[in-house]
Design a protein around this motif. Structure first.
Motif, PDB file in Angstrom:
ATOM      1  N   SER A 138       3.847 -53.799 -15.956  1.00 15.53           N
ATOM      2  CA  SER A 138       4.424 -54.909 -15.924  1.00 15.53           C
ATOM      3  C   SER A 138       5.851 -54.820 -16.266  1.00 15.53           C
ATOM      4  N   THR A 139       6.348 -53.534 -17.062  1.00 17.58           N
ATOM      5  CA  THR A 139       7.659 -53.332 -17.201  1.00 17.58           C
ATOM      6  C   THR A 139       8.529 -53.485 -16.055  1.00 17.58           C
ATOM      7  N   ALA A 140       7.951 -53.026 -14.907  1.00 16.87           N
ATOM      8  CA  ALA A 140       8.827 -52.806 -13.644  1.00 16.87           C
ATOM      9  C   ALA A 140       9.154 -54.126 -13.283  1.00 16.87           C
ATOM     10  N   VAL A 141       8.533 -55.086 -13.457  1.00 14.00           N
ATOM     11  CA  VAL A 141       8.603 -56.318 -12.984  1.00 14.00           C
ATOM     12  C   VAL A 141       9.890 -57.158 -13.832  1.00 14.00           C
ATOM     13  N   SER A 142       9.505 -56.896 -15.408  1.00 20.22           N
ATOM     14  CA  SER A 142      10.544 -57.294 -16.092  1.00 20.22           C
ATOM     15  C   SER A 142      12.132 -56.757 -16.250  1.00 20.22           C
ATOM     16  N   VAL A 143      12.064 -55.373 -15.682  1.00 24.34           N
ATOM     17  CA  VAL A 143      13.263 -54.666 -15.740  1.00 24.34           C
ATOM     18  C   VAL A 143      13.945 -55.263 -14.352  1.00 24.34           C
ATOM     19  N   THR A 144      13.201 -55.595 -12.990  1.00 21.60           N
ATOM     20  CA  THR A 144      13.767 -55.918 -11.884  1.00 21.60           C
ATOM     21  C   THR A 144      14.310 -57.301 -12.118  1.00 21.60           C
ATOM     22  N   THR A 145      13.405 -57.988 -12.979  1.00 16.43           N
ATOM     23  CA  THR A 145      13.815 -59.418 -13.215  1.00 16.43           C
ATOM     24  C   THR A 145      15.247 -59.545 -13.681  1.00 16.43           C
ATOM     25  N   ASP A 146      15.383 -58.764 -14.801  1.00 14.45           N
ATOM     26  CA  ASP A 146      16.615 -58.665 -15.633  1.00 14.45           C
ATOM     27  C   ASP A 146      17.796 -58.361 -14.927  1.00 14.45           C
ATOM     28  N   LEU A 147      17.473 -57.226 -13.949  1.00 11.34           N
ATOM     29  CA  LEU A 147      18.715 -56.914 -12.998  1.00 11.34           C
ATOM     30  C   LEU A 147      19.241 -57.975 -11.837  1.00 11.34           C
ATOM     31  N   ALA A 148      18.108 -59.030 -11.614  1.00  5.39           N
ATOM     32  CA  ALA A 148      18.416 -59.882 -10.724  1.00  5.39           C
ATOM     33  C   ALA A 148      19.424 -61.018 -11.406  1.00  5.39           C
ATOM     34  N   THR A 149      19.375 -61.104 -12.741  1.00  2.00           N
ATOM     35  CA  THR A 149      20.267 -62.013 -13.569  1.00  2.00           C
ATOM     36  C   THR A 149      21.616 -61.539 -13.833  1.00  2.00           C
ATOM     37  N   GLY A 150      22.830 -62.354 -14.205  1.00  2.00           N
ATOM     38  CA  GLY A 150      23.743 -61.573 -14.681  1.00  2.00           C
ATOM     39  C   GLY A 150      23.722 -60.990 -15.971  1.00  2.00           C
ATOM     40  N   VAL A 151      22.613 -61.174 -16.675  1.00  2.00           N
ATOM     41  CA  VAL A 151      22.698 -60.701 -18.159  1.00  2.00           C
ATOM     42  C   VAL A 151      22.825 -59.313 -18.369  1.00  2.00           C
ATOM     43  N   ILE A 152      22.518 -58.453 -17.236  1.00  2.00           N
ATOM     44  CA  ILE A 152      22.836 -56.916 -17.670  1.00  2.00           C
ATOM     45  C   ILE A 152      24.323 -56.685 -17.499  1.00  2.00           C
ATOM     46  N   GLU A 153      24.825 -57.563 -16.705  1.00  2.00           N
ATOM     47  CA  GLU A 153      26.223 -57.160 -16.542  1.00  2.00           C
ATOM     48  C   GLU A 153      27.171 -57.901 -17.739  1.00  2.00           C
TER      49      GLU A 153
END
Lengths: 254, 322
Positions: A76-91
């Motif tokens: 499920s880590t895969a899903v959380s990483v992808t979800t994170d990248l989809a939001t602006g928070v990583i930027e």
């Protein structure tokens, strides 16, 4: 290179963040805690009677269930990483000079914590339905160590898949792979009962030595070369996944 | 003694995405402590410019410096002085407002207790004390935007980039955000904001850069731009050729349109009574020459449209003519 160097304090903040986020994702949390328990009950009471392993089936199957649960939860880590990248928070993290390693480490450590809790739960239920591990605390510690290493490896691998996937739905595909891999192994049935061509795969895939090691440690049986193979597989997967994740992270954010 | 470098400086900045040219040699300077607006339609290159300056995207060519540091080579230094708040609030929905701010403050290098104090201070300042303990998922659009802006201030940046800070906000929230930007500028922070709204640029910015086709179509203070591109047009119809010629001489190069056959002259104006009266007096001091006059209301948006709808070459000439 600066994208990827982690300041330890940043990584700690990221771990705190991911643990908190997993705690609040109630649906996913319940699934990752309850599914392993249900699967174990299913195997023990539904299929267990029909499978002859030479001992009580619950004793045979618990290490396999622990691993199935670890693989599934870590995926499920895969899903959380992808979800994170989809939001602006990583930027925002990047403009604050938080490195990719810290961001990914946050997800990985949270995954390990989450799955350690699930493992304890599965073990407790297992003991309640008749699983009796050998009383030998140093061996338990060793078993915990192997399991943690496996969790770490699958979580990083999963994080790399998360960086590869464009949508959380796609990332979810990795969960299936991780859930499928324990089946053609010694997790639920002895490898000797499989057709020859499948045996070849089952004997030489990473899950089997890890399970055999756990069995040997928990049930106090001879382990043979399984522990060495298990550690080599896990470290290999871990190192390759970390490198691949680092490369993918840099490519993904460019 | 060397003079301090401008807060933001780009030289011939270029960027393409998959063969599509987004920035085609953008040169821009933002003075320290000023509010500078990048104005332009969708696809003009505003967001790309901000992303390059915020170290999120590398340019294909040209150079960009923030506080004198190169955004590619000195990325780390740049990151220490900047922050970015955008149209998509970069926050964790599952964390509360307070948790988000404390997390950002810790990442900005504050200790746990200092982070707690900083978060409390920002919640107060952005009027978010009441919802501070609620998850961001429950926030309204305006609240999210305020929290996002608060989050971008945890590290006390000297340059802040606001990418379309009010897009999608209701008028009241927009008003609130404008006030905050005003306060930031008052505190000496350099603000570079992108917007599609002329009114917003006019209201907030010391200088406006109009982007079009990946380059600068016009640049200046809001009043300069208005003077140059005119919000209104005063059209005069004169009695005879003599008064026509006199008025044309008096108004000089402010005349934007002349038609000797119909005896018509036009000048740009802000449309105010004072200015129109002055222009009439100036064009016709004896009060005998003007037969009729019309003030044609063109909004600033019309000016913007004119400026950004012409082919790039013409737009470039406008800059050269300044």
């Amino acid at each position: 290179m600066s994208e990827l160097t982690a300041r330890p304090a940043d990584a700690l903040v990221m771990v705190g963040r991911c643990v908190r986020l997993s705690r609040r994702n109630v649906d996913a949390l319940l699934t990752s805690l309850l599914l392993p328990v249900i699967l174990m009950l299913l195997f023990v009471y539904l299929f267990g009677g029909a499978i002859d392993t030479g001992s009580a089936y619950v004793t045979y199957v618990v290490p396999g269930v622990l691993l199935l649960c670890a693989g599934f939860g870590a995926a499920s880590t895969a899903v959380s990483v992808t979800t994170d990248l989809a939001t602006g928070v990583i930027e925002r993290f990047r403009t604050m000079d938080v490195g990719g390693t810290a961001i990914l480490a946050g997800h990985v450590v949270a995954s390990v914590v989450r799955n350690a809790v699930a493992t304890v739960l599965v073990l407790a239920v297992a003991v309640a339905i008749g699983f009796r591990p050998a009383v030998d605390p140093p061996r338990w510690l060793a078993a915990a160590g192997v399991l943690l290493l496996f969790l770490l490896a699958v979580s990083w691998l999963s994080a790399a898949f998360g960086l590869l996937a464009r949508t959380p739905e796609a990332a979810n595909g990795f969960t299936f792979l991780a859930m499928f891999l324990p089946y053609p192994s010694s997790a639920f049935v002895p490898v000797e009962t499989m057709p020859t061509w499948l045996r070849g795969f089952a004997d030489h895939q990473p899950v089997t030595p890890v399970i055999e090691t756990l069995r040997a440690l928990l049930l106090d049986t001879p382990a043979g070369s399984a522990p060495a193979h298990a550690v080599a597989w896990c470290l290999g997967i871990l190192v390759i996944s970390m490198v691949v994740a680092a490369v993918l992270f840099r490519r993904r954010i460019a | 003694m060397a003079t301090a470098p401008p807060a933001v400086e780009t030289v011939e900045l270029r960027k393409s995405y998959g063969g599509v040219v987004v920035l085609d040699g953008l040169t821009l300077r933002v003075a320290r402590g000023s509010v500078h607006a990048l104005l332009g339609p969708n696809g003009a290159g505003k967001t790309t410019t901000v992303r390059i300056l915020a170290t999120l995207t590398a340019p294909d060519g040209g150079a960009a410096r923030v506080d004198g540091h190169d955004v590619v080579r000195d990325r780390r230094r740049v990151r220490r002085s900047i922050s970015l708040a955008g149209q998509h609030a970069a926050l964790d929905d599952a964390q509360t407002g307070r948790e988000n701010l404390e997390m950002m403050a810790r990442l900005a290098g504050l200790t746990r207790s200092a982070a707690r104090r900083r978060a409390a201070e920002l919640l107060e300042r952005f009027d978010l004390v009441a919802p501070a303990g609620r998850r961001v998922a429950t926030y309204s659009g305006g609240m999210r935007r305020r929290l996002d802006l608060a989050a971008s201030l945890v590290g006390e940046p000297s340059v802040i980039f606001l990418d379309e800070p009010t897009t999608g906000l209701d008028p009241r929230s927009r008003q609130g955000l404008w006030e905050v930007v005003g306060e930031l500028a008052g505190a000496g922070v350099t603000v570079l904001l992108t917007t599609q709204y002329l009114e917003e640029a006019d209201r907030l910015a010391d200088r406006i850069a109009v982007l079009h086709g990946g380059g600068l179509a016009a640049e200046g203070t809001p009043s300069e731009l208005k003077r140059r591109f005119g919000a209104h047009r005063l059209e005069l119809t004169m009695h005879d050729t003599t008064s026509f010629a006199d008025a044309a001489v008096r108004l000089g190069d402010r005349v934007t349109h002349r038609d000797p056959v119909r005896l018509e002259l036009a000048v740009t104006t802000d449309g105010s009574g004072t200015q129109v009266r002055d222009l009439l007096d100036e064009a016709d001091p004896d009060r005998r020459g003007i037969a009729r006059f019309t003030v044609r209301g063109a909004t600033l948006d019309d000016v913007f449209l004119t400026l950004t709808s012409r082919p790039m070459a013409a737009g470039r000439r406008e800059v050269a003519g300044v």
